[in-house]
Design a protein around this motif. Structure first.
Motif, mmCIF file in Angstrom:
data_model
loop_
_atom_site.group_PDB
_atom_site.id
_atom_site.type_symbol
_atom_site.label_atom_id
_atom_site.label_comp_id
_atom_site.label_asym_id
_atom_site.label_seq_id
_atom_site.Cartn_x
_atom_site.Cartn_y
_atom_site.Cartn_z
ATOM 1 N N VAL A 278 33.104 45.947 38.244
ATOM 2 C CA VAL A 278 33.023 47.416 38.127
ATOM 3 C C VAL A 278 33.884 48.057 39.214
ATOM 4 N N TRP A 279 33.859 47.455 40.395
ATOM 5 C CA TRP A 279 34.780 47.927 41.439
ATOM 6 C C TRP A 279 36.212 47.826 40.930
ATOM 7 N N GLY A 280 36.497 46.715 40.275
ATOM 8 C CA GLY A 280 37.849 46.511 39.751
ATOM 9 C C GLY A 280 38.249 47.607 38.772
ATOM 10 N N LEU A 281 37.358 47.906 37.855
ATOM 11 C CA LEU A 281 37.655 48.958 36.878
ATOM 12 C C LEU A 281 37.854 50.305 37.575
ATOM 13 N N GLY A 282 36.989 50.559 38.565
ATOM 14 C CA GLY A 282 37.112 51.823 39.311
ATOM 15 C C GLY A 282 38.441 51.915 40.043
ATOM 16 N N LEU B 177 41.240 52.666 37.696
ATOM 17 C CA LEU B 177 41.247 54.081 37.325
ATOM 18 C C LEU B 177 41.821 54.943 38.452
ATOM 19 N N ILE B 178 41.348 54.678 39.670
ATOM 20 C CA ILE B 178 41.749 55.558 40.778
ATOM 21 C C ILE B 178 43.172 55.244 41.254
ATOM 22 N N PHE B 179 43.408 53.976 41.593
ATOM 23 C CA PHE B 179 44.698 53.638 42.228
ATOM 24 C C PHE B 179 45.767 53.179 41.235
ATOM 25 N N GLY B 180 45.343 52.982 39.985
ATOM 26 C CA GLY B 180 46.325 52.584 38.981
ATOM 27 C C GLY B 180 46.728 53.728 38.074
ATOM 28 N N VAL B 181 45.768 54.628 37.803
ATOM 29 C CA VAL B 181 46.039 55.687 36.821
ATOM 30 C C VAL B 181 46.091 57.070 37.465
ATOM 31 N N LEU B 182 44.995 57.470 38.124
ATOM 32 C CA LEU B 182 44.939 58.840 38.651
ATOM 33 C C LEU B 182 45.911 59.034 39.812
ATOM 34 N N TRP B 183 45.969 58.066 40.671
ATOM 35 C CA TRP B 183 46.874 58.121 41.837
ATOM 36 C C TRP B 183 47.604 56.787 41.874
ATOM 37 N N PRO B 184 48.636 56.648 41.056
ATOM 38 C CA PRO B 184 49.213 55.308 40.819
ATOM 39 C C PRO B 184 50.028 54.775 41.994
ATOM 40 N N ALA C 83 38.188 44.348 45.293
ATOM 41 C CA ALA C 83 37.057 44.364 44.349
ATOM 42 C C ALA C 83 36.158 43.151 44.578
ATOM 43 N N LEU C 84 36.789 42.015 44.814
ATOM 44 C CA LEU C 84 36.016 40.799 45.091
ATOM 45 C C LEU C 84 35.300 40.902 46.435
ATOM 46 N N ALA C 85 35.972 41.567 47.387
ATOM 47 C CA ALA C 85 35.499 41.554 48.771
ATOM 48 C C ALA C 85 34.330 42.509 49.027
ATOM 49 N N LEU C 86 34.285 43.630 48.317
ATOM 50 C CA LEU C 86 33.327 44.685 48.691
ATOM 51 C C LEU C 86 31.866 44.230 48.701
ATOM 52 N N PRO C 87 31.376 43.568 47.636
ATOM 53 C CA PRO C 87 29.970 43.143 47.713
ATOM 54 C C PRO C 87 29.712 42.183 48.872
ATOM 55 N N LEU C 88 30.680 41.304 49.127
ATOM 56 C CA LEU C 88 30.512 40.360 50.229
ATOM 57 C C LEU C 88 30.556 41.089 51.569
ATOM 58 N N ALA C 89 31.452 42.067 51.674
ATOM 59 C CA ALA C 89 31.546 42.852 52.916
ATOM 60 C C ALA C 89 30.214 43.545 53.199
ATOM 61 N N ALA C 90 29.615 44.076 52.166
ATOM 62 C CA ALA C 90 28.336 44.777 52.332
ATOM 63 C C ALA C 90 27.261 43.813 52.816
ATOM 64 N N MET C 91 27.277 42.614 52.263
ATOM 65 C CA MET C 91 26.279 41.625 52.652
ATOM 66 C C MET C 91 26.471 41.219 54.123
ATOM 67 N N ARG D 213 40.851 37.964 35.280
ATOM 68 C CA ARG D 213 41.050 38.404 33.900
ATOM 69 C C ARG D 213 41.363 39.890 33.864
ATOM 70 N N LEU D 214 40.567 40.639 34.607
ATOM 71 C CA LEU D 214 40.698 42.094 34.596
ATOM 72 C C LEU D 214 42.081 42.520 35.085
ATOM 73 N N PHE D 215 42.577 41.848 36.110
ATOM 74 C CA PHE D 215 43.860 42.245 36.690
ATOM 75 C C PHE D 215 45.014 41.360 36.204
ATOM 76 N N SER D 216 44.781 40.596 35.162
ATOM 77 C CA SER D 216 45.812 39.693 34.620
ATOM 78 C C SER D 216 46.455 38.892 35.752
ATOM 79 N N TYR D 217 45.646 38.390 36.618
ATOM 80 C CA TYR D 217 46.120 37.651 37.780
ATOM 81 C C TYR D 217 46.195 36.168 37.411
#
Lengths: 514, 335
Positions: free
Chosen positions: B147-151, B154-161, B208-216, B280-284
């Motif tokens: 979900v972070w990835g999707l967000g 949206l923010i850094f890929g589309v609204l503010w590319p 996106a991968l890092a944020l939940p771990l950073a919070a923990m 998958r989400l980022f075609s990486y």
């Protein structure tokens, strides 16, 4: 050292500035759309380069890439009509025992060597080798004893096949370079593929991207777009972001809601076309489907137009046979009208009603095709009102293939069926012929009608025969055709994109917009 | 002593890997989904289906198939991918560096961000700063990585590319690097433009991968720091006139780190698993993305190879974790 709020804010701004410097604002968005280049956010990743072996060889979507790099024996126009490819002319002898093919002169491989009739013979021989791994070997294996005389190739056929040459414009019908392939082997070919198509492979990173350069020596003329990049973006949300941000110039197969939202946006255009892919419900010849009243009621209760209008926002064409309107054996006079009242009457004759419904399982994928699960939910709702109770079982597409090949599908099973050559053998034929591992309804009456058509030499009689089969299938409700899918394509207004009814997006047909 | 310990741990890993291999091999053949059924073309006959099964060796008994596969694995090969027609070992080797770099970057971001948040929260304990850190870490933890990835898209890929949405590098550029470790190699060779380009592509998926771990990390470390801040040595340092920030960073942080290291190690193994969706989400183009394709295509040799690779990664990460304990805690180092 003291940490303060002010220090944190300043640090954050510094980091942000550094990020901007590092990436360059909008550089990614501007890269695409440059003159002479087009980036496609493509929905499928290219698994392998050899277009004649393995699962990717029969993946219809991947053909867009194969057709950019390799030439087919026979070409196909966007309306599915056939056109000379590597073969300029072709045909059968009068006795239907031999084929002849005139190979185009002056074609060169991407490595500069000439394409010869020997390449055609080698490609067909390799395709027909049972040990070669060509999934369509059963078609190509029909030919043998090849001879060449100048540009003409002649071969003996084990049996007359009216669709043989159509397959040459279809799955695995590609000409490969004999000398190069034998020199580098299959692994070398995967690393550096060489074809004779309109584009040459410039760079390929598996699951990431493919960069193609226009073939300046292409026999069909140099493509208008010099560089084409296929970005493999399998996630629909990411593809939408790619086109919306301007990072890609073209994308396809996105939800229809998003298509409608974006097609009118500044700088973006949309084009839709019905493609050679239909949605259908297989009916398996097991109880309770052996009851004709149940089958007819199933078909009559479904309001296909409502499904298309409400679920697919109008992007679909309701169909009543397995032939889409662009297919050769399409017969508009065959109709299975929506009639829920009649459906309830038929069920009543068999002792079923809303209170005492006939019960069975319907299998469906979820998310494999647009709104597949939602469509089945809606259909189950329509059925419920006439006295049919269907339990939905969701499965993966791999399970569907396995069950279908083993003739173990549920009484009803949703599937999509493609037929890029528009021939009835590859639509009604393989879907309804009992011995085919793809059919679900396996009965002798249908097989008796279809059997003689496989080798019918009179084309008009053959097509009329298939229309008769379609009518018989509809009259007996042996399958439930739902709709022809529509492919949505979004592209930058700086490009002209020509859709292809086969669904294969061909960059060689892109041109810069005036 | 250390070398012996590493060797012992590696030897202990062998039966684990054999167990994983057997389990995966059997499970894959028991679950529904025939790889040959996926590639049966229209018009194929029952004979064609039999022929394809034989071609891929799927007509043999499971035990025999396992022996063949085990023999190949012992020679460093894991067979040929059914869908990609290439050696499984080579395919994984070509993709593994991308995933390792992504995990490494994500772990780095998570550690830096987590530690920073914990330090800030401790520095401003009892005030708005701590509340903000708690709220931020709670939010980051509650939102799954995809979900972070999707967000971010949206923010850094589309609204503010400002960041690229997909891939590992710009397809229009030739990177011209010798290894698959694109980021590390470009940094070592001081090709900073390339490194910047790769980093830009990795920024969203790694974060996106890092944020939940950073919070923990932030939560656990902040709690440990709070405990340390009540210790006598901290009070003495404060009495000596050291600033609160210095005491946290120089005195308390090292002592509070051990539980965090333990948690981070465990979570990094989950991070490797998390790459599947994010890639998958980022075609990486990493092994996570490869794994999804392998599963969709029921590419049994490739799935087996990938799961074994994941297993090896887990074992190695845990080994590294054990070694880092010893480095941080003298009691463990000296028995």
């Amino acid at each position: 050292m003291e940490l303060t709020r002010r220090g944190l804010v300043a640090g954050g701004l510094t980091l942000a500035s550094a990020g901007r410097m590092l990436t360059g604002r909008s550089a990614w968005a501007q890269a695409a759309g440059d003159s002479g280049a087009a980036t496609i956010a493509f929905n499928v990743a290219l698994p392998a380069w050899d277009p004649t072996v393995g699962g990717s060889a029969v993946n219809p979507t991947i053909q867009a890439i194969y057709q950019s790099v390799f030439d087919q024996y026979i070409g196909q126009n966007p309306d599915l009509s056939f056109t000379p490819g590597i073969l300029e002319k072709w045909g059968w002898n009068d006795a239907g025992t031999q084929v002849w093919m005139d190979v185009r002169k002056g074609v060169v491989w991407h490595d500069g060597s000439p394409l010869t009739p020997d390449d055609v013979v080698w490609s067909l021989t390799r395709a027909g080798d049972p040990k070669g791994g060509n999934p369509i070997q059963f078609i190509w294996g029909n030919l043998g004893n090849f001879r060449t005389d100048g540009q003409r190739v002649t071969a003996d056929a084990k049996q007359f096949d009216p669709v043989l040459f159509k397959w040459m414009a279809f799955l695995t019908g590609y000409v490969l370079p004999r000398a190069y392939f034998e020199k580098v082997g299959p692994d070398g070919f995967e690393k550096k593929p060489v074809g004779s198509g309109p584009y040459m492979v410039d760079a390929f990173e598996r699951n990431a991207f493919l960069r193609l350069k226009a073939n300046p020596h292409y026999w069909g003329g140099r493509p208008a777009i010099g560089t084409v990049v296929f970005k493999f973006v399998t996630d629909a949300a990411a593809r939408i972001a790619e086109i919306e941000s301007g990072s890609s110039d073209v994308t396809l197969e996105i939800p229809y809601e998003e298509y409608d939202r974006l097609r009118g946006k500044k700088g973006i255009r949309g084009v839709t076309t019905p493609v050679s892919n239909i949605g259908m419900i297989f009916i398996t010849n097991v109880p309770p489907m052996l009851d004709a009243n149940v089958r007819h009621a199933m078909v009559m209760a479904v309001d296909k137009k409502l499904l298309v209008d409400k679920l697919l926002r109008g992007y679909g064409v309701p169909i009543d046979t397995l032939e889409a309107p662009q297919y050769e054996a399409y017969d508009p006079s065959i109709r299975t009208p929506h009639d829920p009242r009649r459906a309830a009457e038929l069920l009543a004759k068999s002792g079923f009603s809303e209170k005492k419904p006939v019960t069975f399982t319907i299998q469906t994928t979820r998310g494999y095709m647009p709104k597949d699960y939602e469509m089945i939910q809606a259909i189950v709702g329509m059925w419920r009102r006439v006295g049919i109770h269907a339990d939905i079982e969701v499965y993966e597409i791999a399970k569907h293939f396995e069950l279908r090949a083993a003739h173990k599908l549920a009484p009803a099973a949703f599937y999509n069926w493609g037929d890029a050559i528009g021939d009835p053998t590859t639509s009604t034929g393989f879907a309804m012929f009992g011995p085919s591992p793809h059919s679900a309804w396996k009965t002798k009456d249908v097989d008796a009608m279809i059997g003689p058509l496989w080798g019918e030499r009179d084309e008009a009689k053959r097509i009329a025969g298939w229309k008769a089969v379609d009518r018989y299938v509809a009259d007996n409700a042996l399958v439930l055709p739902l709709l022809q899918y529509v492919q949505p394509i979004l592209h930058k207004s700086t490009l002209n994109v020509v859709p292809h009814i086969s669904g294969a997006l061909q960059p060689a047909r892109f041109t810069p917009a005036a | 002593m250390l070398a012996r310990r590493i060797l012992l741990r590696l030897l202990q890993a062998v039966p684990t890997l054999i167990g994983v291999a057997v389990l995966v091999f059997v499970l894959l053949r028991v679950v529904p989904g025939d790889p040959v059924a996926m590639m049966i073309p229209p018009g194929a006959s029952a004979d064609d289906v039999v022929r394809l099964h034989a071609l891929y060796g799927l007509d043999r008994p499971i035990f025999w198939q396992f022996l063949v596969w085990a023999g190949q694995a012992a020679r460093g090969s894991f067979g040929i991918s059914i869908s990609l027609h290439q050696g499984v070992a080579g395919l994984i080797a070509s993709r593994l560096p991308a995933t390792l770099e992504l995990v490494l970057l994500a772990a780095t971001i998570a550690i830096v961000l987590g530690v920073a948040l914990a330090v800030i929260g401790t520095r401003f304990a009892g005030g708005g700063g701590e509340a903000a850190v708690d709220a931020a870490s709670g939010f980051a933890l509650a939102v799954p990585d995809f979900v972070w990835g999707l967000g971010f898209i949206l923010i850094f890929g589309v609204l503010w590319p400002v960041l690229p949405i997909s891939g590992r590098a710009d397809p229009m550029h030739a990177l011209d690097l010798a290894t698959g470790f694109t980021l590390i190699e470009s940094l070592l060779r001081l090709r900073l433009v390339v490194a910047g380009e790769v980093l830009a592509h990795m920024a969203m998926p790694a974060t996106a991968l890092a944020l939940p771990l950073a919070a923990m990390i932030a939560r656990v470390l902040k709690s440990s720091l709070a405990e340390q801040m009540g210790q006598d040595y901290v009070l003495i340092a404060r009495v000596k006139g050291f600033s609160r920030a210095r005491v946290i960073l120089v005195e308390a942080l090292r002592n509070a780190a051990l539980p965090t290291v333990s948690l981070t190690g465990v979570q990094v193994t989950f991070l490797v698993g998390g790459t599947v969706l994010i890639e998958r989400l980022f075609s990486y183009p990493g092994i996570g993305n490869l794994a999804i394709d392998a599963v969709i295509n029921r590419d049994l040799p490739l799935i087996q190879g990938l799961i074994l690779t994941f297993a090896v990664l887990f074992i190695l990460i845990n080994l590294a974790l054990d070694l880092s304990y010893a480095a941080l805690d003298p009691r463990l180092r000296h028995g």
